[in-house]
Motif scaffolding. Structure first.
Motif, PDB file in Angstrom:
ATOM      1  N   ARG A  18      14.676  16.090   1.434  1.00 38.78           N
ATOM      2  CA  ARG A  18      14.682  15.657   0.036  1.00 38.78           C
ATOM      3  C   ARG A  18      13.394  14.920  -0.364  1.00 38.78           C
ATOM      4  NH1 ARG A  18      16.977  10.671  -1.513  1.00 38.78           N
ATOM      5  NH2 ARG A  18      17.037  10.457  -3.780  1.00 38.78           N
ATOM      6  N   THR A  19      12.929  14.026   0.523  1.00 37.57           N
ATOM      7  CA  THR A  19      11.737  13.245   0.169  1.00 37.57           C
ATOM      8  C   THR A  19      10.515  14.120   0.031  1.00 37.57           C
ATOM      9  OG1 THR A  19      11.546  12.877   2.509  1.00 37.57           O
ATOM     10  CG2 THR A  19      12.297  11.041   1.197  1.00 37.57           C
ATOM     11  N   VAL A  20      10.412  15.139   0.897  1.00 39.86           N
ATOM     12  CA  VAL A  20       9.243  16.007   0.823  1.00 39.86           C
ATOM     13  C   VAL A  20       9.323  16.820  -0.457  1.00 39.86           C
ATOM     14  CG1 VAL A  20       7.923  17.772   1.994  1.00 39.86           C
ATOM     15  CG2 VAL A  20       9.192  16.106   3.307  1.00 39.86           C
ATOM     16  N   ALA A  21      10.532  17.265  -0.797  1.00 41.80           N
ATOM     17  CA  ALA A  21      10.694  18.005  -2.050  1.00 41.80           C
ATOM     18  C   ALA A  21      10.237  17.122  -3.220  1.00 41.80           C
ATOM     19  CB  ALA A  21      12.141  18.425  -2.228  1.00 41.80           C
ATOM     20  N   MET A  22      10.590  15.815  -3.149  1.00 42.29           N
ATOM     21  CA  MET A  22      10.185  14.909  -4.240  1.00 42.29           C
ATOM     22  C   MET A  22       8.684  14.682  -4.251  1.00 42.29           C
ATOM     23  SD  MET A  22      12.984  11.877  -4.582  1.00 42.29           S
ATOM     24  CE  MET A  22      12.872  11.236  -2.949  1.00 42.29           C
ATOM     25  N   THR A  23       8.054  14.817  -3.079  1.00 42.46           N
ATOM     26  CA  THR A  23       6.630  14.506  -2.976  1.00 42.46           C
ATOM     27  C   THR A  23       5.780  15.737  -3.254  1.00 42.46           C
ATOM     28  OG1 THR A  23       7.257  12.971  -1.236  1.00 42.46           O
ATOM     29  CG2 THR A  23       4.944  13.428  -1.447  1.00 42.46           C
ATOM     30  N   GLU A  26      13.309   5.731   0.631  1.00 37.51           N
ATOM     31  CA  GLU A  26      13.718   4.809  -0.434  1.00 37.51           C
ATOM     32  C   GLU A  26      12.565   4.502  -1.384  1.00 37.51           C
ATOM     33  OE1 GLU A  26      15.722   0.681   0.103  1.00 37.51           O
ATOM     34  OE2 GLU A  26      16.663   2.118   1.463  1.00 37.51           O
ATOM     35  N   VAL A  27      11.395   4.209  -0.795  1.00 40.16           N
ATOM     36  CA  VAL A  27      10.209   3.889  -1.614  1.00 40.16           C
ATOM     37  C   VAL A  27       9.879   5.072  -2.525  1.00 40.16           C
ATOM     38  CG1 VAL A  27       7.740   3.328  -1.548  1.00 40.16           C
ATOM     39  CG2 VAL A  27       9.271   2.335   0.140  1.00 40.16           C
ATOM     40  N   ILE A  28       9.914   6.287  -1.957  1.00 39.98           N
ATOM     41  CA  ILE A  28       9.553   7.470  -2.747  1.00 39.98           C
ATOM     42  C   ILE A  28      10.547   7.666  -3.900  1.00 39.98           C
ATOM     43  CG2 ILE A  28       9.354   9.995  -2.665  1.00 39.98           C
ATOM     44  CD1 ILE A  28       8.341   9.643   0.235  1.00 39.98           C
ATOM     45  N   ALA A  29      11.842   7.524  -3.600  1.00 39.19           N
ATOM     46  CA  ALA A  29      12.865   7.725  -4.643  1.00 39.19           C
ATOM     47  C   ALA A  29      12.716   6.671  -5.745  1.00 39.19           C
ATOM     48  CB  ALA A  29      14.258   7.654  -4.022  1.00 39.19           C
ATOM     49  N   GLU A  30      12.469   5.404  -5.357  1.00 40.46           N
ATOM     50  CA  GLU A  30      12.325   4.351  -6.370  1.00 40.46           C
ATOM     51  C   GLU A  30      11.037   4.547  -7.170  1.00 40.46           C
ATOM     52  OE1 GLU A  30      12.677   0.562  -4.454  1.00 40.46           O
ATOM     53  OE2 GLU A  30      14.695   0.990  -3.706  1.00 40.46           O
ATOM     54  N   ALA A  31       9.966   4.948  -6.485  1.00 42.40           N
ATOM     55  CA  ALA A  31       8.689   5.167  -7.175  1.00 42.40           C
ATOM     56  C   ALA A  31       8.831   6.309  -8.183  1.00 42.40           C
ATOM     57  CB  ALA A  31       7.597   5.488  -6.159  1.00 42.40           C
ATOM     58  N   GLU A  68      10.621   4.857 -11.262  1.00 42.44           N
ATOM     59  CA  GLU A  68       9.723   3.985 -12.030  1.00 42.44           C
ATOM     60  C   GLU A  68       8.677   4.817 -12.773  1.00 42.44           C
ATOM     61  OE1 GLU A  68       9.802   0.807 -12.562  1.00 42.44           O
ATOM     62  OE2 GLU A  68      10.733  -0.242 -10.877  1.00 42.44           O
ATOM     63  N   ALA A  69       8.086   5.787 -12.057  1.00 41.21           N
ATOM     64  CA  ALA A  69       7.017   6.597 -12.651  1.00 41.21           C
ATOM     65  C   ALA A  69       7.556   7.404 -13.829  1.00 41.21           C
ATOM     66  CB  ALA A  69       6.418   7.518 -11.591  1.00 41.21           C
ATOM     67  N   THR A  70       8.747   7.968 -13.661  1.00 44.52           N
ATOM     68  CA  THR A  70       9.340   8.772 -14.741  1.00 44.52           C
ATOM     69  C   THR A  70       9.564   7.899 -15.977  1.00 44.52           C
ATOM     70  OG1 THR A  70      10.446  10.071 -13.042  1.00 44.52           O
ATOM     71  CG2 THR A  70      11.261  10.347 -15.272  1.00 44.52           C
ATOM     72  N   LEU A  81       0.831  -1.213   0.000  1.00 42.98           N
ATOM     73  CA  LEU A  81       0.000   0.000   0.000  1.00 42.98           C
ATOM     74  C   LEU A  81       0.864   1.261   0.000  1.00 42.98           C
ATOM     75  CD1 LEU A  81      -2.685  -1.370   2.454  1.00 42.98           C
ATOM     76  CD2 LEU A  81      -2.990  -0.951   0.011  1.00 42.98           C
ATOM     77  N   LYS A  82       2.056   1.187   0.605  1.00 42.69           N
ATOM     78  CA  LYS A  82       2.982   2.320   0.530  1.00 42.69           C
ATOM     79  C   LYS A  82       3.388   2.566  -0.916  1.00 42.69           C
ATOM     80  CE  LYS A  82       5.119   2.286   5.057  1.00 42.69           C
ATOM     81  NZ  LYS A  82       6.286   2.010   5.880  1.00 42.69           N
ATOM     82  N   TRP A  83       3.684   1.475  -1.614  1.00 41.37           N
ATOM     83  CA  TRP A  83       4.089   1.609  -3.014  1.00 41.37           C
ATOM     84  C   TRP A  83       2.985   2.255  -3.841  1.00 41.37           C
ATOM     85  CZ3 TRP A  83       7.328   1.749  -6.965  1.00 41.37           C
ATOM     86  CH2 TRP A  83       8.676   1.515  -6.679  1.00 41.37           C
ATOM     87  N   ASP A  84       1.741   1.836  -3.574  1.00 37.08           N
ATOM     88  CA  ASP A  84       0.613   2.437  -4.299  1.00 37.08           C
ATOM     89  C   ASP A  84       0.612   3.945  -4.155  1.00 37.08           C
ATOM     90  OD1 ASP A  84      -0.357   0.030  -5.022  1.00 37.08           O
ATOM     91  OD2 ASP A  84      -2.414   0.446  -4.403  1.00 37.08           O
ATOM     92  N   GLU A  85       0.687   4.384  -2.892  1.00 37.71           N
ATOM     93  CA  GLU A  85       0.586   5.820  -2.644  1.00 37.71           C
ATOM     94  C   GLU A  85       1.743   6.570  -3.283  1.00 37.71           C
ATOM     95  OE1 GLU A  85       0.107   6.442   1.553  1.00 37.71           O
ATOM     96  OE2 GLU A  85      -1.801   5.385   1.554  1.00 37.71           O
ATOM     97  N   ALA A  86       2.959   6.040  -3.077  1.00 34.30           N
ATOM     98  CA  ALA A  86       4.139   6.722  -3.616  1.00 34.30           C
ATOM     99  C   ALA A  86       4.078   6.743  -5.137  1.00 34.30           C
ATOM    100  CB  ALA A  86       5.405   6.011  -3.150  1.00 34.30           C
TER     101      ALA A  86
END
Length: 733
Positions: A446-451, A689-694, A697-699, A228-233
């Motif tokens: 960094r993660t918040v900037a990515m989000t 890590e999940v956010i950076a990998e997502a 993948e999304a890009t 479910l984390k992966w879904d959201e990210a």
């Protein structure tokens, strides 16, 4: 008519109108899909009971425990004068502690029959103290019988999910409602591409929903959470990747500075050299400005790291290339401040078309909502003819009437005050999409900037310019040590005697109506039995008391713009010793001679806000001092937060602390709009890590299939997310 997909089915059809109404009003849940995504906060193990020893005061809790004994007392009261009043006291235990449950009056009969010694049950209620002992008065309860068919079914499995609940709807009622809708989870469309899901060993979405709500083992919960984390990210990053991709397709006019233009003339006039960081970030920006698709860059910089200088050089580069630039500021005070400091920095280069203006000069105009009609007309004319190369303004810049001759760059100051919609409205004023530079002094991990800013490239300024002074920060515990507060006012006097100036910041203005004050009370206000300190009262008390004889003035958001500007000018000119203000001074106000700041009721402000406020002092060559005044007791979370602010000047460190202390939803700016966070499972700080990998993948997926034609389920998930986000941005606007 097509049948409604199972997950879009309104809850009132499935659960009945009464339950659905409470879910909608108190938990923001409207459809079967919403309820399936209302995840348990934690799980109780059947065999291991909650620690009654650790119960928090005044909180709504759910505990699983065993009845130790139950006693019925009769007593006399005004309602039952003949000693006919009844009170049932039930003691429950979990091995770690004991807790008393109290039932009164007619409410004693059912629990008296059901809560016999040895009975196990779940109890929910608000923890209070009576006679120095913790108790739950009239708790709701659910018996845990191992034999009754229905209960075994409902509480199947060894792990009991405890849901985020409200006083109106206990956790187990939410659990029962989920039991009803859980079969629909089979129809959940999976937004993750199969190759990605299998490649990362993630379970399917229906399986994850089943395991999160009805786990048999702890491993089930871990598997479900990971999925479910992966879904959201991934859904969030796909939305941002599509936005970046769409932006990259737009045409833009490359804007390259002339070797002997206004930028070169400006650099020649600078009385200091740029820091290494400023030079590096400027190069990144100039490289972006020189391309034929729009720049989208986020410039993060510590308070006082010289962001305005970097932005101004970018603006001058665009003016050199024949374009115009607009700077959007969140408040009139800040717009006026920017206008004043930019025209001062540019000198004769800001006097285009005027006597004494330099050959390369341009016009720098101000545009705010409260300007007089004549000044406004002239500013609009200067923009339309191209006479003004630089305009600085508030939301007034976004209005329909504003026309540009050739808008080349938009600079947005303090992005967190503006929604994406407003950014886009201003960008729509260019013949072709202008370049965009977004600035923030709130350091963002960094993660918040990515989000949050995932559609922007990021530059960071982390060096302070030479000549900046360190700021010492101290917590002043006014309740425990009143003499510390007296000393704080002495320090203010000492600074003024040295020729410096001071700020005193209060959370409230003080001219609100009593009715409004009485109505809006936070739990903290209730606890302290006093409203937050106000500017008007504090200024009066200081001028009569500890700061008598000093020149004390006030500044707040409800003053007329001209009055605000006049006060700021007097303060900047050194004609005011102490400025008592609200947070209108939080960003951009630059008075190098101000060396001390006293923040009253500092516990009422967020960590980032305190850091921003503190950045208003120590801007000159004399060291700065920031005093955080609070009445909160030493062990309270509020005091720990203030101690953290006092202990470091590193904004990135503080932003991490801030995030860890707030709910994730606030990160995405949804605290303001009151809507639920789109992040229910993902923790922005922990799941870097999940956010950076997502994001990667999304890009990749969006680059190969921008319209997501091969991934209809992902498109559906995006539509749902963006609907929610669009509403939030409009509400934020």
């Amino acid at each position: 008519m097509d049948p409604v997909p199972a997950l879009d089915e309104p809850l009132k059809k499935v659960l009945g109108p009464a339950t659905a109404k409470v879910m909608a009003e108190h938990l923001g849940l409207h459809t079967v899909g919403d309820l399936l995504h209302h995840y348990p906060r934690r799980y109780e193990e059947r065999g291991r009971l909650t620690h009654l020893a650790d119960l928090p005061m005044d909180e709504h809790v759910t505990v699983v425990a065993q009845v130790a004994d139950a006693r019925l007392h009769t007593f006399a009261s005004s309602r039952a004068p003949r000693g006919k009043g009844q009170r049932l006291e039930v003691t429950i235990t979990d091995g770690s502690g004991r807790l008393t449950l109290v039932f009164f009056g007619a409410g004693v009969h059912k629990p008296h029959k059901e809560l016999l010694p040895g009975t196990r049950a779940m109890f929910a209620g608000k923890v209070s103290v009576f006679n120095r002992r913790l108790q739950l008065a009239h708790p709701a309860y659910e018996l845990l019988r191992g034999d009754a068919e229905e209960t075994v079914d409902t509480w199947a499995g060894a792990l009991i999910p405890i849901y985020p609940a409200t006083a109106k709807l206990e956790s187990w009622k939410i659990g029962k409602a989920l039991q009803t809708v859980l079969p629909s989870a089979q129809e959940a469309a999976d937004p993750l591409p199969e190759s990605l899901r299998e490649g990362r060993g993630l379970v399917t979405l229906p399986e994850a929903l089943l395991k999160i709500h009805r786990p048999h083992t702890k491993a089930d919960i871990e598997e479900a959470r990971a999925r479910l984390k992966w879904d959201e990210a991934f859904v969030l990053q796909a939305a941002l990747a599509r936005r970046r991709h769409a932006d990259a397709q737009l045409p833009a006019v490359p804007r390259r500075p002339k070797p002997d233009g206004i930028l070169a003339a400006f650099d020649d006039r600078l009385p200091f050299t740029l820091t290494e960081g400023q030079r590096k970030v400027s190069q990144e920006i100039f490289a972006d400005l020189g391309t034929d698709h729009p720049m989208h860059r986020l410039l993060q910089g510590e308070v006082g790291s010289g962001k305005t200088m970097v932005a101004l050089r970018a603006m001058l580069a665009v003016v050199d290339a024949g374009g115009q630039t607009a700077m959007l500021a969140p408040t009139e005070v800040l717009a006026q401040q920017h206008h004043r400091s930019i025209t001062e920095m540019m000198g004769e280069l800001a006097q285009g078309g005027m006597l004494g203006g330099a050959d390369d000069a341009t016009k720098v105009v101000l545009l705010t909502g409260s300007m007089g009609a004549a000044a406004r007309r002239q500013a609009l004319l200067d923009l339309a003819t191209g006479e003004a190369g630089i305009v600085i303004g508030t939301h007034a810049l976004i209005e329909d009437k504003v026309r540009f001759h050739d808008l080349g760059l938009v600079v947005v100051d303090e992005q967190h005050r503006f929604g994406v919609e407003q950014r886009d409205a201003l960008r729509g004023k260019g013949k072709q999409p202008p370049h965009l530079l977004v600035m923030t002094a709130t350091p963002i991990p960094r993660t918040v900037a990515m989000t949050v800013f995932g559609d922007l490239e990021t530059s960071v300024l982390d060096q302070l310019p030479a000549g900046r002074s360190p700021i010492a920060s101290h917590v002043v515990p006014a309740a425990d040590k009143p003499h510390f507060l007296a000393r704080a006012w002495e320090r203010v006097r000492e600074e003024v005697e040295k020729g410096h100036q001071a700020y005193v910041v209060c959370p409230r203005i003080g001219d609100e109506e009593d009715g409004a004050k009485a109505k809006k009370k936070s739990p903290e206000d209730e606890a302290e039995k006093r409203p937050p300190l106000a500017v008007l009262d504090t200024a009066e008390q200081l001028a009569r008391g500890p700061l008598a004889g000093l020149r004390v003035e006030v500044l707040h958001g409800r003053m007329q713009p001209d009055d605000k500007d006049a006060v700021m000018r007097r303060f900047a000119a050194g004609e005011v010793d102490v400025l008592v203000a609200t947070t209108v001074i939080e960003v951009g106000v630059n008075v190098p001679n101000a060396t001390v700041m006293v923040i009253m009721d500092a516990d009422r402000f967020g960590v980032s806000q305190l850091h921003q406020l503190r950045g208003r002092v120590g801007r000159g060559s004399a060291p700065g001092l920031c005093l955080l005044v609070t009445e909160m007791p030493e062990a309270s979370p509020a005091r720990q937060r203030l101690d953290a602010v006092a202990s470091t000047l590193d904004g990135f460190e503080l932003s991490r602390i801030d995030l860890e202390q707030r709910r994730e939803g606030d990160v995405l700016g949804q605290a303001q709009s009151g809507t639920r966070s789109s992040l229910r499972m993902l923790a922005v700080i922990d799941d870097e890590e999940v956010i950076a990998e997502a994001r990667e993948e999304a890009t990749r997926i969006v680059a190969a299939d921008p319209d997501l034609e091969r991934l209809p389920a992902l498109r559906t998930a995006l539509d749902a997310l963006l609907d929610e986000e669009r509403e939030q941005y409009l509400e934020k606007g």
